[in-house]
Write a protein that holds these residues in place. Structure first.
Motif, PDB file in Angstrom:
ATOM      1  N   GLY A 154       0.818  -1.214   0.000  1.00 13.37           N
ATOM      2  CA  GLY A 154       0.000   0.000   0.000  1.00 13.37           C
ATOM      3  C   GLY A 154       0.846   1.255   0.000  1.00 13.37           C
ATOM      4  N   LEU A 155       1.908   1.266   0.816  1.00 13.64           N
ATOM      5  CA  LEU A 155       2.794   2.430   0.853  1.00 13.64           C
ATOM      6  C   LEU A 155       3.553   2.588  -0.460  1.00 13.64           C
ATOM      7  CD1 LEU A 155       4.179   2.066   4.492  1.00 13.64           C
ATOM      8  CD2 LEU A 155       2.501   3.738   3.649  1.00 13.64           C
ATOM      9  N   GLY A 156       3.982   1.467  -1.033  1.00 16.63           N
ATOM     10  CA  GLY A 156       4.667   1.520  -2.321  1.00 16.63           C
ATOM     11  C   GLY A 156       3.770   2.052  -3.425  1.00 16.63           C
ATOM     12  N   VAL A 157       2.519   1.634  -3.413  1.00 17.07           N
ATOM     13  CA  VAL A 157       1.567   2.133  -4.403  1.00 17.07           C
ATOM     14  C   VAL A 157       1.329   3.625  -4.196  1.00 17.07           C
ATOM     15  CG1 VAL A 157      -0.850   2.009  -5.153  1.00 17.07           C
ATOM     16  CG2 VAL A 157       0.478  -0.089  -4.874  1.00 17.07           C
ATOM     17  N   SER A 158       1.266   4.067  -2.940  1.00 19.78           N
ATOM     18  CA  SER A 158       1.125   5.509  -2.665  1.00 19.78           C
ATOM     19  C   SER A 158       2.268   6.292  -3.292  1.00 19.78           C
ATOM     20  CB  SER A 158       1.117   5.773  -1.160  1.00 19.78           C
ATOM     21  OG  SER A 158      -0.003   5.226  -0.562  1.00 19.78           O
ATOM     22  N   TRP A 159       3.457   5.747  -3.194  1.00 15.83           N
ATOM     23  CA  TRP A 159       4.640   6.405  -3.729  1.00 15.83           C
ATOM     24  C   TRP A 159       4.648   6.390  -5.261  1.00 15.83           C
ATOM     25  CZ3 TRP A 159       9.191   4.388  -6.122  1.00 15.83           C
ATOM     26  CH2 TRP A 159      10.226   5.321  -6.240  1.00 15.83           C
ATOM     27  N   LEU A 160       4.196   5.271  -5.864  1.00 19.14           N
ATOM     28  CA  LEU A 160       4.224   5.118  -7.321  1.00 19.14           C
ATOM     29  C   LEU A 160       3.036   5.766  -8.031  1.00 19.14           C
ATOM     30  CD1 LEU A 160       5.334   1.380  -7.549  1.00 19.14           C
ATOM     31  CD2 LEU A 160       6.680   3.382  -8.228  1.00 19.14           C
ATOM     32  N   LEU A 161       1.961   5.970  -7.322  1.00 21.44           N
ATOM     33  CA  LEU A 161       0.713   6.437  -7.945  1.00 21.44           C
ATOM     34  C   LEU A 161       0.855   7.713  -8.776  1.00 21.44           C
ATOM     35  CD1 LEU A 161      -2.137   5.427  -8.234  1.00 21.44           C
ATOM     36  CD2 LEU A 161      -2.763   6.726  -6.199  1.00 21.44           C
ATOM     37  N   PRO A 162       1.652   8.692  -8.361  1.00 24.26           N
ATOM     38  CA  PRO A 162       1.782   9.886  -9.209  1.00 24.26           C
ATOM     39  C   PRO A 162       2.294   9.583 -10.617  1.00 24.26           C
ATOM     40  CG  PRO A 162       2.651  10.343  -7.032  1.00 24.26           C
ATOM     41  CD  PRO A 162       2.347   8.869  -7.075  1.00 24.26           C
ATOM     42  N   TRP A 163       3.052   8.490 -10.780  1.00 17.54           N
ATOM     43  CA  TRP A 163       3.579   8.130 -12.096  1.00 17.54           C
ATOM     44  C   TRP A 163       2.608   7.261 -12.890  1.00 17.54           C
ATOM     45  CZ3 TRP A 163       7.317   7.921  -8.004  1.00 17.54           C
ATOM     46  CH2 TRP A 163       8.237   8.966  -8.062  1.00 17.54           C
TER      47      TRP A 163
END
Length: 171
Positions: A154-163
């Motif tokens: 979930g945290l990784g997706v939060s970080w990647l979501l802008p891209w």
């Protein structure tokens, strides 16, 4: 037909060609096995997809947004990680539920954590299959080793979501 469907058809045709190259009987056997699987799976889809559509209308948006919405942050990721483990059944149940929560306002990181929690923990599967077949010690070690994975996802997706804007298309 989507690009993904086209790729899957292409791979299926390549696999068919490879089976035919080995033997016609192998290709026939594989085709028969595929048809049997389709006959088993199709009734599940005819129930699961309408169920998801009905549930989407029943899940209150304020609950989904409050507990699992994009603004719920780490708390929502933690809730989704644990809740994922309690979703019974296979992908015919879990993925329509993810769509249901998404339509009701759940966030992408939260849904990634939910799917990961479902895949790693699946308590229904642990109780029915893993413990009787593999034993408590193995299951305990496996679950402890994967304890943080849904949250990290979930945290990784939060970080990647802008891209990756629009990563989970809302139905």
């Amino acid at each position: 037909m989507s690009a993904t469907q086209g790729l899957l058809w292409l791979l299926a045709l390549i696999a068919l060609g490879l089976c035919l190259k080995r033997s016609v009987s192998m290709a026939i056997r594989a085709g028969r096995d595929g048809a049997h699987s389709l006959v088993r799976v199709l009734p599940l889809f005819t129930v699961a997809l309408p169920m998801a559509a009905f549930l989407a209308e029943l899940v209150p948006a304020d609950i989904a947004e409050g507990y699992l919405g994009p603004e719920s942050g780490l708390r929502g990721i933690l809730i989704a990680s644990v809740a994922g483990g309690f979703i019974p059944g296979g992908p015919f149940v879990s993925f329509p539920l993810v769509l249901t929560f998404t339509k009701a306002g759940a966030g992408v990181p939260q849904m990634a954590a939910l799917v990961t929690g479902w895949a790693i923990y699946g308590f229904h599967r642990v109780i029915a299959w893993e413990v009787p077949v593999l034993g408590w010690r193995f299951v305990a070690i496996r679950m402890l080793a994967g304890l943080a994975l849904p949250v990290l996802t979930g945290l990784g997706v939060s970080w990647l979501l802008p891209w990756f804007p629009g990563a989970l298309v809302r139905p």
